[in-house]
Design an enzyme around this catalytic site. Structure first.
Site, PDB file in Angstrom:
ATOM      1  N   TYR A 129       0.847  -1.193   0.000  1.00 58.84           N
ATOM      2  CA  TYR A 129       0.000   0.000   0.000  1.00 58.84           C
ATOM      3  C   TYR A 129       0.878   1.236   0.000  1.00 58.84           C
ATOM      4  O   TYR A 129       1.838   1.307   0.766  1.00 58.84           O
ATOM      5  CB  TYR A 129      -0.907   0.031   1.231  1.00 58.84           C
ATOM      6  CG  TYR A 129      -2.343  -0.110   0.841  1.00 58.84           C
ATOM      7  CD1 TYR A 129      -2.904   0.792  -0.055  1.00 58.84           C
ATOM      8  CD2 TYR A 129      -3.132  -1.146   1.319  1.00 58.84           C
ATOM      9  CE1 TYR A 129      -4.222   0.662  -0.463  1.00 58.84           C
ATOM     10  CE2 TYR A 129      -4.446  -1.283   0.919  1.00 58.84           C
ATOM     11  CZ  TYR A 129      -4.995  -0.376   0.028  1.00 58.84           C
ATOM     12  OH  TYR A 129      -6.278  -0.516  -0.382  1.00 58.84           O
ATOM     13  N   GLU A 184      -0.513   4.808  -0.536  1.00 55.52           N
ATOM     14  CA  GLU A 184      -1.306   6.026  -0.789  1.00 55.52           C
ATOM     15  C   GLU A 184      -0.418   7.243  -0.568  1.00 55.52           C
ATOM     16  O   GLU A 184       0.339   7.295   0.405  1.00 55.52           O
ATOM     17  CB  GLU A 184      -2.507   6.081   0.161  1.00 55.52           C
ATOM     18  CG  GLU A 184      -3.636   5.188  -0.296  1.00 55.52           C
ATOM     19  CD  GLU A 184      -4.847   5.242   0.618  1.00 55.52           C
ATOM     20  OE1 GLU A 184      -4.822   5.997   1.615  1.00 55.52           O
ATOM     21  OE2 GLU A 184      -5.805   4.510   0.338  1.00 55.52           O
ATOM     22  N   ASP A 239      -5.170  13.464 -25.588  1.00 53.98           N
ATOM     23  CA  ASP A 239      -5.196  12.047 -25.214  1.00 53.98           C
ATOM     24  C   ASP A 239      -4.401  11.320 -26.298  1.00 53.98           C
ATOM     25  O   ASP A 239      -4.894  11.092 -27.395  1.00 53.98           O
ATOM     26  CB  ASP A 239      -6.653  11.585 -25.168  1.00 53.98           C
ATOM     27  CG  ASP A 239      -6.793  10.118 -24.814  1.00 53.98           C
ATOM     28  OD1 ASP A 239      -5.788   9.383 -24.929  1.00 53.98           O
ATOM     29  OD2 ASP A 239      -7.902   9.701 -24.442  1.00 53.98           O
ATOM     30  N   THR A 276      -2.533   5.911 -22.251  1.00 52.33           N
ATOM     31  CA  THR A 276      -2.415   4.573 -21.687  1.00 52.33           C
ATOM     32  C   THR A 276      -0.977   4.140 -21.956  1.00 52.33           C
ATOM     33  O   THR A 276      -0.253   4.786 -22.716  1.00 52.33           O
ATOM     34  CB  THR A 276      -3.371   3.574 -22.374  1.00 52.33           C
ATOM     35  OG1 THR A 276      -3.171   3.665 -23.782  1.00 52.33           O
ATOM     36  CG2 THR A 276      -4.819   3.871 -22.051  1.00 52.33           C
ATOM     37  N   LYS A 336      -0.675   0.468 -25.433  1.00 49.26           N
ATOM     38  CA  LYS A 336      -1.001   0.407 -26.867  1.00 49.26           C
ATOM     39  C   LYS A 336       0.324   0.419 -27.632  1.00 49.26           C
ATOM     40  O   LYS A 336       1.104  -0.516 -27.478  1.00 49.26           O
ATOM     41  CB  LYS A 336      -1.952   1.542 -27.233  1.00 49.26           C
ATOM     42  CG  LYS A 336      -3.301   1.403 -26.505  1.00 49.26           C
ATOM     43  CD  LYS A 336      -4.310   2.426 -26.934  1.00 49.26           C
ATOM     44  CE  LYS A 336      -5.674   2.180 -26.324  1.00 49.26           C
ATOM     45  NZ  LYS A 336      -5.908   2.970 -25.094  1.00 49.26           N
ATOM     46  N   ARG A 372      -1.044  -2.646 -18.859  1.00 50.71           N
ATOM     47  CA  ARG A 372      -2.349  -2.008 -19.068  1.00 50.71           C
ATOM     48  C   ARG A 372      -2.537  -0.944 -17.984  1.00 50.71           C
ATOM     49  O   ARG A 372      -2.788  -1.277 -16.819  1.00 50.71           O
ATOM     50  CB  ARG A 372      -3.415  -3.097 -18.966  1.00 50.71           C
ATOM     51  CG  ARG A 372      -4.829  -2.694 -19.207  1.00 50.71           C
ATOM     52  CD  ARG A 372      -5.649  -3.915 -19.555  1.00 50.71           C
ATOM     53  NE  ARG A 372      -5.173  -4.460 -20.810  1.00 50.71           N
ATOM     54  CZ  ARG A 372      -5.556  -4.023 -22.011  1.00 50.71           C
ATOM     55  NH1 ARG A 372      -6.449  -3.050 -22.123  1.00 50.71           N
ATOM     56  NH2 ARG A 372      -5.053  -4.547 -23.105  1.00 50.71           N
TER      57      ARG A 372
HETATM   58  N1  DSN Z   1     -10.914   1.018 -26.165  1.00 47.99           N
HETATM   59  C1  DSN Z   1      -9.640   1.555 -26.586  1.00 47.99           C
HETATM   60  C2  DSN Z   1      -9.381   1.323 -28.027  1.00 47.99           C
HETATM   61  O1  DSN Z   1      -9.605   0.223 -28.449  1.00 47.99           O
HETATM   62  O2  DSN Z   1      -8.956   2.222 -28.731  1.00 47.99           O
HETATM   63  C3  DSN Z   1      -9.534   2.954 -26.234  1.00 47.99           C
HETATM   64  O3  DSN Z   1      -9.528   3.015 -24.836  1.00 47.99           O
END
Ligand code: DSN
Length: 427
Positions: A65, A67, A211, A237, A240, A246
């Site tokens: 933990y 925080e 984003d 994120t 990707k 993730r």
């Molecule tokens: N759901 C994702 C995508 O496939 O682009 C975006 O968060």
């Protein structure tokens, strides 16, 4: 103590492997590994993370933990995780030339939520891209928190060109006077002019959030115009094109740091997932290498070859092609819906997702298109020649007169192609 003595004294939980403790779950994980190994992964938002990231994500840091932030935690025993989080933050800052980084968001959605929470009051105006033109749920979809809590105005693509029309976006911004403009997309195959977005935001007194979830790997590799220098906030994120665990990250200007950190914790989250923060640190180190840069270059080259081959085979692409890692096929002219195409390709061992095309007359559960991306297959080792073969298999599978026997033959071709590209051989 001899190893056998240590084992005898150890609690069963610390000895048993998953396959012994929970064969049912272990069997499912094995089945998923076999699925990933045995199919061509073309979902544009997916990738295969490195062994290093997998190890960090499965580490004992899940027990801790923490925080708060490094040096200011609400728990004892944080001296090591403080170092881990600082390492992740410093690496991310260097990778993207960032002033401030928060690595605690659990996901891209949470990262976006934290920016809105820091920047907007309930009912404030937000201008972002429509989901059905390539935006994201958190960019103001009615059924998402973003659509419920804020006054959302949206922009889309030009009907003729299938591209962003910056003059039109500027007009909408002037009319609507948003507090925050969101740039960035989940299904846009062209470069985005973030500097132009920044100019539009400045001209109406709005802040800009980019984003960059889909293109973060390309940005890190210098293959896409940089959003970090020109934006107030950048969210992403890490799984990707960036090929990490993730999870999510927020980058912002130093003057906004305090508010962002407060919005993430205690505003929205409790304890950070320290094993995932560690995995992000590993991901940022790998993303700074020459090998990573070359892989991003290959990802873009692979997308260009796949796009050209599909077009030669008669498939229409929104905007007429791609500049990045993905393309959006409009299947209207070949008489098949997005869901039919997704299912047909799945039968032959290729994974894609159905996706609305701009001005799609079909509902989101059906759609007229599919989104196709090259990050995962490129990580696996595919190059131009393999992409031509992938295109040939897709075209054959989507053909009007494809038979059951044809599908079996195509499935075999997929297996043959994958055989030369082992995935996680250590597992
Ligand atoms: N759901 C994702 C995508 O496939 O682009 C975006 O968060």
């Amino acid at each position: 103590m001899a190893r056998s003595q240590v084992e005898a004294k150890t609690q069963p939980e610390f000895r048993e492997r998953l396959r012994e403790a929970d064969p049912e779950l272990a069997g499912l994980l094995k089945k998923e590994l076999a699925r990933q190994r045995g199919t061509i992964e073309l979902i544009a938002s997916e990738n295969f993370t490195s062994r290093a990231v997998l190890e960090a994500a499965a580490s004992v840091l899940t027990n801790k933990y923490a925080e708060g932030y490094p040096g200011a935690r609400y728990y004892g025993g944080c001296e090591v995780v403080d170092e881990v989080e600082t390492l992740a933050v410093d690496r991310c800052k260097t990778l993207f030339g960032a002033e401030h980084v928060n690595v605690q968001p659990h996901s891209g959605s949470t990262a976006n939520q934290a920016v809105y929470f820091a920047e907007l009051a309930m009912g404030d105006a937000l201008l972002a891209m429509k989901l059905d033109h390539g935006g994201h749920l958190t960019h103001g979809l009615k059924v998402n928190f973003s659509g419920r809590f804020y006054h959302v105005h949206s922009y889309g693509l030009d009907r003729e060109t299938g591209r962003l029309d910056y003059d039109r976006i500027e007009e909408i911004a002037r009319e609507r006077q948003p507090h925050l403009i969101v740039a960035g997309a989940s299904a846009y195959p062209r470069r985005i002019d973030f500097a132009r977005f920044a100019g539009i935001a400045r001209s109406v007194g709005a802040r800009l959030m980019v984003d960059m979830a889909h293109i973060a790997g390309l940005v890190a590799a210098g293959l896409h115009p940089d959003p970090v220098a020109v934006s107030d906030y950048v969210t992403t994120t890490t799984h990707k094109t960036l090929a990490g665990p993730r999870s999510g990250v927020i980058i912002c200007k130093q003057e906004l740091a305090r508010n962002i950190d407060k919005a993430v914790f205690p505003g929205l989250q409790g304890g950070p997932l320290m094993h995932i923060v560690a995995a992000k640190a590993a991901c940022f180190k790998l993303a700074a290498t020459e090998e990573f840069r070359q892989r991003q270059q290959q990802t873009v080259a692979n997308a260009a070859v796949l796009a050209a081959s599909l077009q030669q085979g008669g498939i229409q692409l929104v905007s007429g092609g791609t500049d990045n890692h993905l393309m959006l096929a409009d299947l209207t002219d070949i008489g098949i819906t997005g869901i039919e195409a997704e299912n047909r390709l799945e039968e032959v061992g290729i994974t894609v997702n159905k996706n609305p095309v701009p001005f799609d007359p079909l509902p989101p559960t059906v759609t007229s298109g599919i989104r196709i991306g090259t990050p995962a297959v490129t990580t696996r080792g595919f190059r131009e020649a393999e992409m031509e073969e992938v295109a040939a298999i897709i075209l054959a599978a989507l053909g009007r007169s494809v038979t059951g026997a044809d599908k079996k033959r195509l499935r075999r071709r997929v297996g043959e192609l994958l055989a030369s590209f082992p995935l996680y051989p250590h597992l």
